[in-house]
Design an enzyme around this catalytic site. Sequence first.
Site, short mmCIF file in Angstrom:
data_model
loop_
_atom_site.label_atom_id
_atom_site.label_comp_id
_atom_site.label_asym_id
_atom_site.label_seq_id
_atom_site.Cartn_x
_atom_site.Cartn_y
_atom_site.Cartn_z
N ASN A 1 7.79 3.49 11.15
CA ASN A 1 6.74 4.20 10.41
C ASN A 1 5.54 4.43 11.33
O ASN A 1 4.52 3.74 11.21
CB ASN A 1 6.34 3.42 9.16
CG ASN A 1 5.42 4.19 8.25
OD1 ASN A 1 4.82 5.18 8.65
ND2 ASN A 1 5.30 3.73 7.02
N GLU B 1 2.81 -6.55 7.29
CA GLU B 1 4.09 -6.16 7.86
C GLU B 1 4.23 -4.66 7.66
O GLU B 1 3.85 -4.14 6.62
CB GLU B 1 5.28 -6.84 7.17
CG GLU B 1 5.35 -8.33 7.34
CD GLU B 1 4.66 -9.06 6.20
OE1 GLU B 1 4.45 -8.47 5.13
OE2 GLU B 1 4.32 -10.23 6.40
N ILE C 1 0.87 -1.17 0.00
CA ILE C 1 0.00 0.00 0.00
C ILE C 1 0.91 1.22 0.00
O ILE C 1 1.91 1.25 0.71
CB ILE C 1 -0.98 0.02 1.20
CG1 ILE C 1 -1.89 1.27 1.13
CG2 ILE C 1 -0.25 -0.11 2.52
CD1 ILE C 1 -3.05 1.25 2.10
N ALA C 2 0.57 2.19 -0.82
CA ALA C 2 1.33 3.43 -0.85
C ALA C 2 0.42 4.56 -1.32
O ALA C 2 -0.46 4.36 -2.15
CB ALA C 2 2.54 3.32 -1.79
N ILE C 3 0.68 5.73 -0.78
CA ILE C 3 -0.04 6.95 -1.15
C ILE C 3 1.01 7.98 -1.55
O ILE C 3 2.03 8.14 -0.87
CB ILE C 3 -0.88 7.49 0.03
CG1 ILE C 3 -1.86 6.42 0.53
CG2 ILE C 3 -1.60 8.77 -0.35
CD1 ILE C 3 -2.89 5.98 -0.47
N TYR D 1 -3.05 1.58 11.16
CA TYR D 1 -3.43 0.17 11.31
C TYR D 1 -4.05 -0.08 12.69
O TYR D 1 -5.05 -0.78 12.80
CB TYR D 1 -2.23 -0.75 11.08
CG TYR D 1 -1.58 -0.53 9.73
CD1 TYR D 1 -2.33 -0.19 8.59
CD2 TYR D 1 -0.21 -0.64 9.57
CE1 TYR D 1 -1.72 0.02 7.36
CE2 TYR D 1 0.40 -0.44 8.34
CZ TYR D 1 -0.37 -0.11 7.25
OH TYR D 1 0.23 0.10 6.03
#
Length: 154
Positions: A112, A107, A73-75, A119
Site C-alpha cells: 500500500n 501496521e 483507518i479508512a477513507i 505515514y
Amino acid sequence: MKPVLRTMTAADIPAVHALETATFPTDAWPLELFDAELAQTETRDYWVYEAEKRILGYAGLCTVLPFADVQTIAIHPDTQGHGLGRALMQVMIDKARERRARDVMLEVRKDNPVAIGLYLSLGFQKIHERPKYYRDGTDALIMRLRLRDEEDNQ
C-alpha cells in the site's frame, strides 16, 4: 457540504462496517469488534468523517501507555486524495500526545504505497516487517512515530 469530524457512536457502526468490508475485503473486522472497541472508552478513541449523513472515513486509536496504536483507518474511495486520511491521522497523533503516549505505532500493508507515503510524510519510520501478517499472505510494515523521548516524563 464540508465533511464534519466527530466521535464515532454505536449508530455509526453499520455504515462504518460497510466501509470497512469494502476497503479491506480480506481483512475486515467483524461487526461485533467495532461494538467491543467503542465500549473500551478508557483506552480507545474512534472518529468518523461525515457529510450529508454519509460516512466518508473513520479511524480508531488504542492507547496503553507508553504506546498508542492506530487500530484502523479508512477513507471512502470516492473521497480519497482530499486530505481526510491525513486529517484523521493528525487527530490520532494529537490524541496520543494528549494521552501522554511516547510512541504512535501502526501496521500497514507492504503493498500500500499511498498509505506508506502518508505515514512517512507525517514522520513515521519503518521499524520492522512482519511476514505474511495479513490473511492473504501480504507482509506488514510496522511503523513508529516517536512523540517524546523515554527520559521525558512530563
